[in-house]
Design an enzyme around this catalytic site. Structure first.
Site, PDB file in Angstrom:
ATOM      1  N   HIS A 205       0.786  -1.230   0.000  1.00 64.98           N
ATOM      2  CA  HIS A 205       0.000   0.000   0.000  1.00 64.98           C
ATOM      3  C   HIS A 205       0.820   1.285   0.000  1.00 64.98           C
ATOM      4  CE1 HIS A 205      -3.565  -2.399   0.147  1.00 64.98           C
ATOM      5  NE2 HIS A 205      -3.080  -3.078   1.166  1.00 64.98           N
ATOM      6  N   ARG A 244     -11.332  -5.669   7.664  1.00 68.36           N
ATOM      7  CA  ARG A 244     -10.450  -5.527   6.501  1.00 68.36           C
ATOM      8  C   ARG A 244      -8.999  -5.828   6.873  1.00 68.36           C
ATOM      9  NH1 ARG A 244      -8.685  -6.719   2.923  1.00 68.36           N
ATOM     10  NH2 ARG A 244      -8.352  -5.852   0.866  1.00 68.36           N
ATOM     11  N   CYS A 248      -6.479  -8.650   5.217  1.00 69.08           N
ATOM     12  CA  CYS A 248      -5.137  -8.363   4.712  1.00 69.08           C
ATOM     13  C   CYS A 248      -4.108  -9.291   5.352  1.00 69.08           C
ATOM     14  CB  CYS A 248      -4.751  -6.918   5.011  1.00 69.08           C
ATOM     15  SG  CYS A 248      -5.227  -5.787   3.699  1.00 69.08           S
TER      16      CYS A 248
END
Lengths: 287, 126, 104
Positions: A205, A244, A248
């Site tokens: 990210h 979330r 991940c």
């Protein structure tokens, strides 16, 4: 009596030394203040995606995924999270068994999502919005809600919707070593490789944001927190930020941590701080 | 005397047989032989999402919807004249670049050593 | 007739010795599983536990209960190595090193 006094003095001294030591390692290992971190990461994205204004990062991956953006905008015309907002409003307005409501806990509500996550001096920990909601429920004799799936997402969706337009402004209060330590802990989590696949959050990210893993465009860390809770087509439901995080961690084959446990709360503190100044636009929808 | 020895041998055989029945390992070898060459098997491993999943990041000939995180896997023999260097790169890419985004396929046993050999054979053939 | 009895005896003998051998490896399987769980916990203590380690240990335990001790040991050893890797992975990053692509 004297002996006891001496002992406590020694204990205090040790505690002070320990704290000083902790503060020292925190500073020496990172050489940067939270504001320096944020600026450095913004600069990175500005160089990587020239011409995309900072405010666009509130839209996450769609800041630069022009193909995905079209279908996203089409979905947003008939938002799949609308029912959640409605249910959440009912929850907000329905009194608890004791006659009180959420408003008694949160006088600034329902548009108050921008006040979280925050350092709570009394509890000496980072308090997130879902945690605060459950603390309110329990203080009023109600059962806490689950932190990943289910009706917590309704109330969060309603609060997020009412808070739209406000800006992220996470504060790390000065003179609160615990708050800075929590931020540093979240930062360390973010940059630590974990799992059998040996990725850190940053690998995907930050380092590879905008690159495709198979056909999925990787989202930028900047703006990750603005749009939660989020409706994901993959889930077929609205889910929390910590759900979330769990996903991940599993993808990199690391054992996920507990939703609303210290690891994820501190990570949220760091991650949300990065988005300071970005507009809150939850609930969102994603693939 | 002779009889006892023969009896012992027989009992030994019987023991071996019962033990062998409890080991399913033999089957895997048989399956390997059926599947074709190392390169073909390596290709299957490289494309599989649960195994190599090379396509997640690398473009590879014949691969559908590859990622673009890492360089396309082409001209491998000129990029890695020494096959062992290529294998070492797949085994632990962090040795050459500590900031690599590539999983440590050998070091962390994402692939077994024999799977790694096959994947190396396949990649080297590109 | 005599031969049949002899043969039967041989088979029974063979089987018993297998069972005796097996009993020995049940202990070995139990030890391997215990070692794997210890390694898993050690990794968890530094927040380095991997996703599947616990599952592999469970598989090893089920396989052991079914009597396939060799496979149970193999699985347990795999889980133990994962525990070690996870621990080493976390320990090697005890001091945060910022990636070079971020400029300060």
């Amino acid at each position: 009596m004297k002996k006891i006094l001496v002992k406590t003095k020694i204990q205090k001294l040790t505690a002070c030394l320990l704290l000083a030591g902790m503060a020292f390692t925190a500073v020496s290992s990172v050489f940067a203040s939270p504001e320096q971190d944020r600026k450095s990461i913004i600069e990175y994205f500005e160089t990587r995606f020239v011409g995309i204004p900072l405010s666009e990062y509130a839209n996450g991956v769609y800041a630069y995924d022009t193909v995905g953006r079209e279908s996203w905008e089409a979905i947003e015309e008939f938002p799949p999270y609308e029912i959640a907002i409605e249910k959440g409003q009912t929850m907000w307005e329905t009194p608890f068994a004791n006659g009180k409501t959420y408003k008694d806990c949160f006088p600034d509500g329902p548009a108050f999502a921008d006040q979280y996550p925050r350092w709570d001096k009394k509890q000496a920990k980072v308090v997130t919005l879902p945690l605060a909601i459950n603390q309110c429920r329990e203080a009023n004799g109600e059962k806490p809600l689950k932190y990943k799936k289910g009706s917590i997402n309704d109330i969060l969706a309603y609060i997020a919707y009412e808070s739209r337009g406000k800006k992220t402004h996470v504060v790390i209060p000065e003179g609160e070593p615990g708050a800075l330590a929590a931020y540093e802990d979240g930062k360390k989590f973010f940059f630590t490789r974990r799992g059998q696949l040996n990725f850190s959050c940053a690998t995907c990210h930050i380092q590879n944001a905008g690159n495709r893993i198979r056909s999925d465009n990787l989202s930028p860390a900047l703006g990750h927190t603005t749009h939660f809770p989020v409706y994901r087509s993959k889930w077929g439901a609205v889910g929390t930020l910590h759900r979330r995080f769990t996903g991940c961690n599993k993808q990199v084959r690391a054992k996920p941590f507990k939703a609303q446990g210290e690891e994820y709360r501190n990570l949220e503190y760091f991650l949300t701080y990065l988005s300071n100044g970005l507009e809150l636009n939850g609930p969102g929808s994603r693939k | 005397m002779v009889k006892t020895i023969r009896g012992l041998t027989l009992s030994g055989v019987a023991m071996l047989l019962t033990t062998a029945l409890m080991l399913p390992a033999i089957q895997t070898h048989a399956a390997d032989a059926v599947k074709g060459s190392n390169i073909e098997q390596g290709k299957e491993l490289a494309f599989s999402r649960k195994k190599g999943n090379c396509l997640a990041c690398h473009m590879i000939k014949d691969g559908v919807s590859p990622g673009n995180i890492a360089p396309p896997l082409v001209m491998m023999k000129s990029r890695f004249p020494d096959k062992n260097v290529l294998r070492a790169q797949i085994w632990d890419a962090s040795k050459r670049n500590p900031e690599t985004a590539m999983p440590l396929f050998g070091k962390y046993e994402v692939l077994t050593e024999s799977e790694l050999d096959k994947v190396t054979d396949f990649i080297y053939s590109l | 007739m005599k031969l049949a009895i002899k043969l039967l005896l041989i088979v029974v003998l063979g089987f018993t010795s297998t069972v005796i051998l097996a009993a020995a490896s049940d202990k070995a399987a139990q030890d391997a599983i215990a070692a794997a769980d210890q390694a898993r916990k050690k990794a968890a203590s530094v927040k380095g536990e991997w996703r599947d380690t616990g599952k592999i240990i469970k598989q090893a335990e089920q396989t052991r209960k079914k009597g396939d001790f060799d496979k149970a040991i193999k699985l347990a050893n795999k889980a133990e190595r994962q525990g070690k890797y996870g621990y080493e992975q976390a320990m090697s990053q005890q001091t945060l090193k910022m990636p070079s692509y971020l400029k300060y």
